[in-house]
Design a protein around this motif. Structure first.
Motif, mmCIF file in Angstrom:
data_model
loop_
_atom_site.group_PDB
_atom_site.id
_atom_site.type_symbol
_atom_site.label_atom_id
_atom_site.label_comp_id
_atom_site.label_asym_id
_atom_site.label_seq_id
_atom_site.Cartn_x
_atom_site.Cartn_y
_atom_site.Cartn_z
ATOM 1 N N ILE A 193 -11.557 -13.323 3.857
ATOM 2 C CA ILE A 193 -11.606 -11.881 3.592
ATOM 3 C C ILE A 193 -10.218 -11.269 3.681
ATOM 4 N N VAL A 194 -9.459 -11.673 4.694
ATOM 5 C CA VAL A 194 -8.090 -11.169 4.864
ATOM 6 C C VAL A 194 -7.279 -11.407 3.601
ATOM 7 N N TYR A 195 -7.392 -12.608 3.049
ATOM 8 C CA TYR A 195 -6.652 -12.959 1.834
ATOM 9 C C TYR A 195 -7.161 -12.162 0.634
ATOM 10 N N LYS A 196 -8.482 -12.030 0.508
ATOM 11 C CA LYS A 196 -9.074 -11.391 -0.662
ATOM 12 C C LYS A 196 -8.814 -9.886 -0.727
ATOM 13 N N ILE A 197 -8.623 -9.239 0.416
ATOM 14 C CA ILE A 197 -8.375 -7.793 0.389
ATOM 15 C C ILE A 197 -6.891 -7.445 0.333
ATOM 16 N N GLN B 177 -5.366 15.614 -11.513
ATOM 17 C CA GLN B 177 -6.126 14.595 -12.234
ATOM 18 C C GLN B 177 -5.469 13.229 -12.123
ATOM 19 N N LYS B 178 -4.144 13.195 -12.113
ATOM 20 C CA LYS B 178 -3.422 11.925 -11.960
ATOM 21 C C LYS B 178 -3.664 11.326 -10.577
ATOM 22 N N VAL B 179 -3.624 12.163 -9.550
ATOM 23 C CA VAL B 179 -3.880 11.679 -8.191
ATOM 24 C C VAL B 179 -5.307 11.146 -8.083
ATOM 25 N N LYS B 180 -6.246 11.827 -8.715
ATOM 26 C CA LYS B 180 -7.641 11.372 -8.699
ATOM 27 C C LYS B 180 -7.784 10.011 -9.385
ATOM 28 N N ARG B 181 -7.085 9.832 -10.504
ATOM 29 C CA ARG B 181 -7.166 8.547 -11.210
ATOM 30 C C ARG B 181 -6.549 7.429 -10.379
ATOM 31 N N ILE B 182 -5.428 7.740 -9.740
ATOM 32 C CA ILE B 182 -4.763 6.738 -8.891
ATOM 33 C C ILE B 182 -5.678 6.350 -7.729
ATOM 34 N N SER B 183 -6.274 7.341 -7.069
ATOM 35 C CA SER B 183 -7.150 7.054 -5.929
ATOM 36 C C SER B 183 -8.370 6.249 -6.381
ATOM 37 N N SER B 184 -8.890 6.552 -7.567
ATOM 38 C CA SER B 184 -10.037 5.820 -8.094
ATOM 39 C C SER B 184 -9.676 4.363 -8.373
ATOM 40 N N ASP B 185 -8.497 4.134 -8.928
ATOM 41 C CA ASP B 185 -8.048 2.766 -9.209
ATOM 42 C C ASP B 185 -7.879 1.969 -7.917
ATOM 43 N N ILE B 186 -7.330 2.633 -6.893
ATOM 44 C CA ILE B 186 -7.135 1.964 -5.602
ATOM 45 C C ILE B 186 -8.479 1.618 -4.981
ATOM 46 N N ARG B 187 -9.436 2.538 -5.044
ATOM 47 C CA ARG B 187 -10.764 2.298 -4.459
ATOM 48 C C ARG B 187 -11.466 1.133 -5.147
ATOM 49 N N GLN B 188 -11.289 1.036 -6.459
ATOM 50 C CA GLN B 188 -11.955 -0.027 -7.209
ATOM 51 C C GLN B 188 -11.315 -1.388 -6.975
ATOM 52 N N SER B 189 -9.996 -1.393 -6.771
ATOM 53 C CA SER B 189 -9.284 -2.672 -6.574
ATOM 54 C C SER B 189 -8.255 -2.542 -5.459
ATOM 55 N N PRO B 190 -8.703 -2.355 -4.207
ATOM 56 C CA PRO B 190 -7.743 -2.147 -3.106
ATOM 57 C C PRO B 190 -6.911 -3.379 -2.787
ATOM 58 N N GLU B 191 -7.379 -4.558 -3.234
ATOM 59 C CA GLU B 191 -6.685 -5.805 -2.911
ATOM 60 C C GLU B 191 -5.401 -5.995 -3.711
ATOM 61 N N LYS B 192 -5.207 -5.215 -4.765
ATOM 62 C CA LYS B 192 -4.010 -5.359 -5.598
ATOM 63 C C LYS B 192 -2.765 -4.916 -4.837
ATOM 64 N N SER B 193 -1.615 -5.357 -5.332
ATOM 65 C CA SER B 193 -0.345 -4.979 -4.725
ATOM 66 C C SER B 193 0.114 -3.651 -5.323
ATOM 67 N N TYR B 194 0.224 -2.641 -4.474
ATOM 68 C CA TYR B 194 0.641 -1.312 -4.934
ATOM 69 C C TYR B 194 1.967 -0.929 -4.292
ATOM 70 N N SER B 195 2.717 -0.130 -4.993
ATOM 71 C CA SER B 195 3.940 0.451 -4.429
ATOM 72 C C SER B 195 4.100 1.849 -5.012
ATOM 73 N N ILE B 196 4.776 2.716 -4.273
ATOM 74 C CA ILE B 196 5.016 4.077 -4.751
ATOM 75 C C ILE B 196 5.760 4.044 -6.083
ATOM 76 N N LYS B 197 6.729 3.151 -6.174
ATOM 77 C CA LYS B 197 7.533 3.052 -7.401
ATOM 78 C C LYS B 197 6.670 2.695 -8.607
ATOM 79 N N LYS B 198 5.771 1.714 -8.436
ATOM 80 C CA LYS B 198 4.889 1.294 -9.535
ATOM 81 C C LYS B 198 3.940 2.417 -9.932
ATOM 82 N N LEU B 199 3.340 3.072 -8.940
ATOM 83 C CA LEU B 199 2.354 4.114 -9.220
ATOM 84 C C LEU B 199 2.980 5.323 -9.908
ATOM 85 N N THR B 200 4.129 5.752 -9.415
ATOM 86 C CA THR B 200 4.777 6.921 -10.020
ATOM 87 C C THR B 200 5.230 6.634 -11.442
ATOM 88 N N SER B 201 5.656 5.386 -11.683
ATOM 89 C CA SER B 201 6.081 5.002 -13.031
ATOM 90 C C SER B 201 4.884 4.904 -13.968
#
Length: 345
Positions: free
Chosen positions: A303-307, A232-256
Motif C-alpha cells: 500500500i505504501v508503494y501504491k499510494i 475552476q482551475k483549483v477545483k480541477r487540480i484538486s479533482s485530479d489529485i483525489r482521483q490519482s493521489p499516488e502520482k508524483s506532483y509538484s507545484i512547478k508541474k501543476l502551475t505549468s
C-alpha cells in the motif's frame, strides 16, 4: 423577468407560495418540497427545519426567464441567512439602491434580512443549485441551554444582528461545504431516522458556514480573492489529485499544466480546503490508503508503494496522526471486527 415573493414562515407555507406563483407539483404532500416543471422552469426545491431555529432549503432549477426572488422574513432582527452556491450563480440585490453582487460557484454569502427582506435574481439559461440555511442564533442557544457558556464563540454571529438592515458579507469559496451538501443529498433513510441523519448533517453544514465567515473576518479577504477561472482551475487540480493521489506532483508541474501562478494555487487550496497543496496530496493519499487497508487486498508495504510514498515509517507516522493508530493496528482491528461479526451471526 418573473417575480417570486416569499413570506418566510414554515417550509410547507413556502412551498405553497411557490406553487401558487410559478407552479409545480408537491412531493410527499408538501412536507419535503416541490417538483418544478413548466414552460419556463424545470427543477425542484426541498428542505427541512428544526425547532424553529435552523431551516435548510435547497433549490436546483433551470430557467428560460430570469426569476426575481424577494424573501420577507418573519423575524428580520433575529434571523441570519447563510447562502452557498453549489452550481451556477445568482445575483444578490443590495437593500439600499439597485446595485448587484454576483455570487459564483462554491462561494458563501451571509445576509441579515432586515425590514426590506432579501432580494436576489436567479439567472436564466443555466443550472442553478443554491443552498440556504436560516439560523436564529439566540433562539438556538436558549433552546440548547448553552446561552452563557457559548456567548464568546458566537460573538461574530451576534455582531451581525446588531448591524444595520443592509448587512451582507460575500465570503470566499469553500469546497468542503459542497462535500457536506452532497452528503445531505445522499441521505436515503425515511421517517424519524431520516430526520436524525438530516439534523446532524445540516448542523454540520451550519458549523462550516459559520466557521467560513469567522475565517473571512480573520484575514484580509481582498488579498485572497481569486477569479472564477482560477477557482475552476483549483477545483480541477484538486479533482485530479483525489482521483490519482499516488502520482508524483509538484507545484512547478501543476502551475505549468493549468496555467496558474504558485501563489494563486496555494491560496486557492488554503481557501477551499484549509490545506496547502502538499497537505492536500498527503491527506488524499492517506484516505486512499485507508480504503485499501479496509479491502485487505494488499500488505501495508504494498500500500505504501501504491499510494506514492517511499518510506514506510513516515507513512505509519502520519497515518497514526490522522487515524489514531498505526496501519498494522488499524488492519488488525478491522480483521477482529469482521471475525466478531461472523461469530455473532
Amino acid at each position: 423577468m418573473k417575480p417570486l415573493f416569499i413570506a418566510d414562515k414554515k417550509l410547507k407555507f413556502i412551498y405553497k407560495q411557490i406553487q401558487q406563483q410559478i407552479g409545480g407539483e408537491p412531493k410527499d404532500g408538501l412536507n419535503r418540497g416541490m417538483q418544478l416543471k413548466g414552460t419556463h422552469i424545470n427543477g425542484h426545491v426541498h428542505g427541512i427545519s428544526f425547532s424553529n431555529t435552523i431551516s435548510y432549503i435547497k433549490y436546483n432549477v433551470s430557467l428560460k426567464e430570469d426569476l426575481a426572488v424577494k424573501v420577507k422574513s418573519a423575524h428580520p432582527n433575529s434571523s441570519l441567512y447563510f447562502m452557498y452556491c453549489n452550481k451556477g450563480s445568482f445575483l444578490h440585490i443590495k437593500q439600499h439602491g439597485n446595485s448587484y453582487k454576483k455570487i459564483y460557484e462554491n462561494q458563501t454569502v451571509v445576509l441579515k434580512a432586515g425590514k426590506a427582506g432579501i432580494r436576489f435574481i436567479i439567472p436564466k439559461n443555466q443550472t442553478n443549485d443554491v443552498t440556504i440555511v436560516k439560523f436564529n442564533p439566540k433562539g438556538y442557544l436558549k433552546k440548547e441551554k448553552q446561552w452563557a457558556s457559548n456567548l464568546h464563540d458566537f460573538q461574530p454571529v451576534f455582531k451581525i444582528l446588531n448591524e444595520n438592515d443592509d448587512f451582507s458579507h460575500y465570503g470566499n469559496c469553500n469546497l468542503k461545504i459542497a462535500e457536506i451538501i452532497e452528503q445531505i443529498d445522499k441521505v436515503k433513510e425515511t421517517g424519524v431516522l431520516k430526520n436524525i441523519f438530516m439534523e446532524g448533517q445540516v448542523k454540520l453544514l451550519l458549523a462550516f458556514l459559520i466557521q467560513q465567515y469567522i475565517n473571512d473576518l480573520r484575514y484580509d479577504t481582498n488579498s485572497f480573492e481569486l477569479s472564477n477561472l482560477e477557482i475552476q482551475k483549483v477545483k480541477r487540480i484538486s479533482s485530479d489529485i483525489r482521483q490519482s493521489p499516488e502520482k508524483s506532483y509538484s507545484i512547478k508541474k501543476l502551475t505549468s499544466q493549468y496555467a496558474i501562478t504558485p501563489p494563486k494555487l496555494q491560496k486557492g487550496f488554503k481557501l477551499m480546503f484549509e490545506k496547502t497543496v502538499t497537505g492536500y496530496i498527503k491527506n488524499s493519499r492517506l484516505e486512499m490508503a485507508e480504503e485499501m487497508i479496509k479491502k485487505r487486498e494488499y500488505t501495508i508495504s504494498e500500500i505504501v508503494y501504491k499510494i506514492g510514498f517511499s518510506s514506510k515509517s513516515y507513512f505509519s507516522k502520519i497515518f497514526k496522526e490522522k487515524y489514531g493508530c498505526n496501519p498494522k493496528d488499524y488492519q488488525d482491528n478491522i480483521k477482529k471486527s469482521l471475525k466478531n461479526n461472523i461469530n455473532e451471526a
